[in-house]
Scaffold this active site. Structure first.
Site, PDB file in Angstrom:
ATOM      1  N   LYS A  98       0.832  -1.204   0.000  1.00  0.00           N
ATOM      2  CA  LYS A  98       0.000   0.000   0.000  1.00  0.00           C
ATOM      3  C   LYS A  98       0.864   1.250   0.000  1.00  0.00           C
ATOM      4  O   LYS A  98       1.870   1.318   0.720  1.00  0.00           O
ATOM      5  CB  LYS A  98      -0.912   0.028   1.234  1.00  0.00           C
ATOM      6  CG  LYS A  98      -1.987  -1.039   1.255  1.00  0.00           C
ATOM      7  CD  LYS A  98      -2.902  -0.844   2.454  1.00  0.00           C
ATOM      8  CE  LYS A  98      -4.029  -1.848   2.476  1.00  0.00           C
ATOM      9  NZ  LYS A  98      -4.941  -1.615   3.630  1.00  0.00           N
ATOM     10  N   ARG A 131     -11.884  12.949   6.306  1.00  0.00           N
ATOM     11  CA  ARG A 131     -12.793  13.724   5.454  1.00  0.00           C
ATOM     12  C   ARG A 131     -14.147  13.034   5.407  1.00  0.00           C
ATOM     13  O   ARG A 131     -14.344  11.955   5.946  1.00  0.00           O
ATOM     14  CB  ARG A 131     -12.234  13.822   4.035  1.00  0.00           C
ATOM     15  CG  ARG A 131     -11.935  12.435   3.441  1.00  0.00           C
ATOM     16  CD  ARG A 131     -11.499  12.496   2.007  1.00  0.00           C
ATOM     17  NE  ARG A 131     -10.971  11.241   1.516  1.00  0.00           N
ATOM     18  CZ  ARG A 131     -11.694  10.195   1.150  1.00  0.00           C
ATOM     19  NH1 ARG A 131     -13.019  10.246   1.230  1.00  0.00           N
ATOM     20  NH2 ARG A 131     -11.123   9.095   0.709  1.00  0.00           N
TER      21      ARG A 131
END
Length: 459
Positions: free
Chosen positions: A158, A292
């Site tokens: 990742k 977010r």
């Protein structure tokens, strides 16, 4: 409360934020690129400012242009939506420097959680379960091999600065590691400007469950339950629902408590999403924390009755949480389907084009978040999301039926344009989805089944 909010985003999320601002009596400023000069949010907002050419780097990601627009229009706050600058600590700091409130967490929190490897370590220190893997970013291929030998295969690479399902590669055997590592580094460098990777054990037949959290500046924190986001292709979500089907109550409570604990541990402020992977044995581990609003936030809004953008605005203005944990028991069932301008038959390749017809569905408990309209050009410069169709019903069976009806009502036509509507309806009708037993590998398996029936190779 703020007098003027500049929305530093585009598309359906910009319009969605503007609507809540209008309900609160807040003046809105929409920024737009040349390609978006006729967009729905430009027409809806109280004022609009052109910030550059179609390229996102020269417009929606260009901090000087956005800050100039905020200062020129007298904006006292900026809502970043999701994507673009929403998780950029430098942008949050620039806002702070210019006396403009960034509607999101403080810069130092974004910096900690935006570095996925650092976030993994911090959450482990807070007592959240994390998958076996590297303690931080791996320092080159040699160290990657050592980590792989320690945790075993399959594993997942990742990008440290990753997000949105990009900068990820699954490695199933040692002889695949070198190529996968080099390719993922190159991809991460091109997309995020940061080639660093970290490694985790990859969980087969897993479920992707996330928990929505709200935190104020006064130490208050609540969770709004969980969402199941397991229906995805290439690590990008297609259908989400709340609550998660067939999730034991004890496991649900543990995950939600862990998310709140993790948020408080880093001094979080605003709306956060904790993403977990749930194994077939019922264990769960943290994947990442998103600083977010999520694309799929409407399913939580529909199941709780809470306007998350309103809560973001209130929190950013310094108000304490307007809701208590005991008031947040989810009710009924909500499902969201992402209608994209993509061709499922060509591995979901984007199909930009001019919309000649766009008639969204309606009826009881159906919500459509979209910026599209007849005559709108879906250009190649941005993502392919056309609309988010969200439904609510008293139970899951009724919610699936309502979603299928709503998708069937959609009328979308365009020059060269294809959509995912038909494919979404196939997913809803699939026995594994109806039973709520699907995992993150479901879409790939389903496409293989379909290809076998048609007598062709899977894509």
């Amino acid at each position: 409360m703020f007098k003027t909010v500049l929305i530093a985003n585009r598309g359906e999320i910009a319009l969605r934020v503007a609507r809540t601002c209008r309900e609160l009596g807040i003046r809105t400023v929409a920024v737009h690129s040349t390609a978006d000069r006729e967009s729905a949010v430009v027409r809806f907002a109280d004022e609009s400012v052109h910030i550059g050419p179609p390229s996102a780097k020269a417009s929606y990601l260009h901090m000087p242009s956005i800050m100039e627009a905020a200062l020129r229009t007298g904006a006292d706050a900026i809502h970043p939506g999701y994507g673009f600058l929403s998780e950029d600590p430098d942008f949050a700091e620039v806002c702070q420097t210019h006396g403009v409130t960034f509607i999101g967490p403080p810069p130092h929190v974004i910096e900690k959680l935006g570095d996925k490897a650092l976030a993994r370590r911090l959450m482990a220190e807070a007592g959240l379960p994390v998958l076996p893997g590297s303690t931080g970013a791996v320092n080159g291929l040699a160290e990657a091999r050592k980590v792989a030998e320690r945790i075993g295969y399959p594993l997942i690479l990742k990008a440290v600065a990753g997000g949105g399902g990009r900068g990820i590669a699954v490695v199933r055997a040692a002889d695949q590691l070198t190529q996968a590592y080099r390719e993922t580094c190159a991809h991460a460098r091109a997309v995020f400007g940061d080639e660093r990777l970290y490694i985790e054990r990859f969980v087969e037949d897993a479920r992707h469950i996330e928990v929505q959290v709200l935190c104020d500046r006064h130490g208050g924190a609540v969770h709004l339950g969980e969402r199941d986001c397991s229906v995805q292709r290439r690590y990008q979500k297609l259908i989400e629902e709340a609550p998660a089907p067939n999730l034991p109550d004890e496991l649900r409570q543990q995950m939600c408590a862990a998310a709140v604990r993790g948020a408080l541990a880093v001094g979080y402020v605003g709306a956060a999403t904790f993403e977990f992977v749930v194994s077939s044995d019922g264990s769960f581990h943290l994947m990442e924390v998103n600083c977010r609003l999520q694309v799929e936030h409407p399913v939580t809004e529909m199941s709780t009755g809470i306007d998350l953008v309103r809560e973001q605005l209130l929190i950013a203005a310094g108000r304490p949480l307007s809701v208590r944990q005991e008031d947040l028991a989810p009710r009924g069932w909500s499902i969201e389907s992402r209608v994209n301008a993509e061709d499922p038959e060509r591995n979901f390749a984007p199909t930009p084009g001019l919309l000649t017809e766009f008639m969204p569905p309606g009826g009881p408990f159906v919500r459509v978040d979209s910026h599209a309209y007849p005559g709108w050009l879906m250009g190649p410069d941005y993502d392919s999301l056309l609309a988010k169709t969200v439904v609510w019903a008293p139970d899951r069976e009724q919610a699936i039926a309502r979603m299928d009806r709503a998708l069937g009502e959609f009328r979308v036509e365009g020059q060269g344009l294809r959509t995912t509507i038909g494919f979404l309806r196939e997913i809803l009708a699939h026995p594994a989805h109806r039973a709520g037993t699907h995992t993150t590998g479901f879409v790939a398996e389903m496409r293989t089944e379909t290809a076998a029936v048609r007598g062709g190779p899977g894509s």
